[in-house]
Design an enzyme around this catalytic site. Structure first.
Site, PDB file in Angstrom:
ATOM      1  N   HIS A  53     -92.919   8.348 -14.728  1.00  0.00           N
ATOM      2  CA  HIS A  53     -94.164   9.127 -14.666  1.00  0.00           C
ATOM      3  C   HIS A  53     -95.348   8.273 -14.221  1.00  0.00           C
ATOM      4  CE1 HIS A  53     -95.136   7.702 -18.875  1.00  0.00           C
ATOM      5  NE2 HIS A  53     -96.352   7.734 -18.374  1.00  0.00           N
ATOM      6  N   ASP A  84     -87.124   8.373 -18.590  1.00  0.00           N
ATOM      7  CA  ASP A  84     -88.390   8.102 -17.906  1.00  0.00           C
ATOM      8  C   ASP A  84     -88.460   6.646 -17.438  1.00  0.00           C
ATOM      9  OD1 ASP A  84     -90.946   8.259 -16.956  1.00  0.00           O
ATOM     10  OD2 ASP A  84     -91.909   8.563 -18.885  1.00  0.00           O
ATOM     11  N   SER A 152     -98.152   2.668 -20.610  1.00  0.00           N
ATOM     12  CA  SER A 152     -96.880   3.245 -20.191  1.00  0.00           C
ATOM     13  C   SER A 152     -96.191   2.358 -19.167  1.00  0.00           C
ATOM     14  CB  SER A 152     -97.092   4.631 -19.588  1.00  0.00           C
ATOM     15  OG  SER A 152     -97.418   5.570 -20.581  1.00  0.00           O
TER      16      SER A 152
END
Length: 433
Positions: A53, A84, A152
């Site tokens: 992402h 992910d 992230s």
């Protein structure tokens, strides 16, 4: 003589400094245009591990090293949509790059955890916490190390400076808010097959996930109306691509409550977090049904977070959620049920149901299983899946079962309602008080 507390603080400081110095040169900032995040260099040739992402659908990104150098990066692989992860190859470097090694040993709940990333554009930010929970079935680590927007894709590290997970999720109370201490990472056993696929040239080159806005929590009242909601594309995502919605309620210390999530469209999964973001319990199948239920004694006054989640990736559908007071009759658990051929079986082919209850360290409990239809067998399982007590017959002439004991820790326990033989089935009552 140096006080023990001072010695411990010194050791912690030394560990923090050593882990940061060792790992931070290999932690990079990634700019994909519409999205930014972090990554870990895992080969000297410049292979970077990050989140899918973070890079989104970009084929080229900018990679900024800790020493300030910038290089173009080519997105060369994605994990499947249920994981992910993405890989970026740094281009244009003319020397070997620093790396973060992957850990070979599995992390343990309670061990130190260190996160390095680029929250709010502040490159090289270092935070410290612990591994709060392991979800080994879904390959997730929960940590209370502060993970903020921009973290992230960055590494979660052990005290040896080895990568134990890729930080992938943060739960906040708003897009611009900081961490409330509920963060998730993908474990290295999940990561290794993806790295192998990238290096073999067999990883997917199709973008698997996009950056998403965080959905705000919605309130639910104890003994109030049942909430009807949906898990769908508007929900939040965990790293395993399972949807979740967050709900909050106000609770009091010592209050006994029951949280129920019912659905005929998704396999319900509940997680509960306290006012200090502490993990208080999870439930997948209540009595082997697809519904979920948690009975908990609340540890403090404040706001509690309920994650209404699905057990499997990409499950969508309607669910109902309720929070209710349990009567103060002294019972930690009181259930009537039926063992039948729809239930699961143990290795000896005997039928069983299972229930959860929350207890406190040092608490004396009596667990009783009563049935007029079959010869009962009762087991108590701890939060690691190990048996800590069992009973067949209360007395030589009584086939009901009971366990009396002092609980060894504060947390969740599993009660296994079992038949002594393969043929046993019928109605029963199980009590914990």
């Amino acid at each position: 003589m140096v006080p023990l507390v001072a010695q411990a603080q010194g050791v912690d400081e030394e560990t923090n400094v050593r882990v940061y110095r060792q790992a931070s040169p290999a932690v990079v900032a990634i700019d994909a245009g519409d999205s930014t995040g972090s990554g870990s260099i895992i080969t000297a040739a410049g292979l970077v591990l990050t989140n899918a992402h973070v890079v989104g659908s970009a084929t080229q990104v900018t990679v900024r090293l800790a020493d300030g150098r910038q290089f173009p990066g080519r997105v060369i692989g994605y994990a499947d949509e249920n994981l992910d992860l993405a890989a970026v190859q740094i281009e244009g470097q003319d020397s070997a790059l620093p790396t973060v090694p992957l850990a070979n040993s599995a992390p343990q709940v309670g061990q130190q955890a260190f996160a390095i990333g680029n929250p709010f554009g502040l490159q090289g930010t270092f935070t410290v916490g612990i591994v709060s929970r392991m979800d080994t079935e879904r390959g997730l680590i929960q940590t209370d190390a502060a993970i903020n927007p921009g973290n992230s894709g960055g590494p979660l590290l052990n005290r040896s400076g080895e990568l134990i997970g890729v930080n992938t999720s943060i739960f906040t109370t708003g897009d611009s808010a900081g961490s409330i201490g509920i963060g998730f990472a993908i474990t290295t056993p999940q990561i290794r097959p993806f790295i192998t696929a990238v290096q073999n040239g067999t990883a997917s080159t199709v973008a698997s996930r996009q950056n998403r806005e965080i959905r705000e929590p919605s309130p639910i009242a104890i003994d109030g109306n049942t909430v009807s909601d949906y898990l769908d594309n508007n929900s939040n995502l965990l790293p395993d691509n399972s949807y979740f919605n967050a709900h909050t309620f106000e609770g009091r210390s010592g209050q006994r409550i029951s949280i129920a999530m019912n659905s005929n469209q998704v396999d319900s999964y509940l997680l509960l977090y306290g006012p200090n973001q502490e993990y208080l319990g999870a439930n997948d199948d209540n009595g082997n049904s697809r519904n979920a239920r948690l009975d908990v004694t609340l540890p403090a006054d404040g706001t509690y977070f309920v994650f209404a989640n699905s057990y499997g990736a990409s499950e969508q559908g309607q669910y109902e959620l309720s929070v209710s007071n349990l009567s103060s009759n002294g019972y930690l658990l009181r259930e009537n049920g039926v063992l039948n051929n729809q239930d699961d079986r143990l290795t000896d082919n005997s039928l069983y149901d299972e229930y959860l209850f929350s207890g406190q360290q040092g608490q004396e409990v009596t667990i009783t299983l009563i049935s007029q239809d079959f010869d009962t067998y009762l087991l108590l399982i701890d939060d690691q899946g190990d048996k800590i007590a069992e009973n067949d017959d209360i007395a030589p002439d009584n086939s009901d079962s009971t366990i009396r004991m002092v609980l060894p820790y504060t947390g969740q326990y599993r009660v296994i309602v079992n038949a002594y033989d393969q043929a046993g089935q019928g109605q029963y009552q199980v009590n914990v008080r």
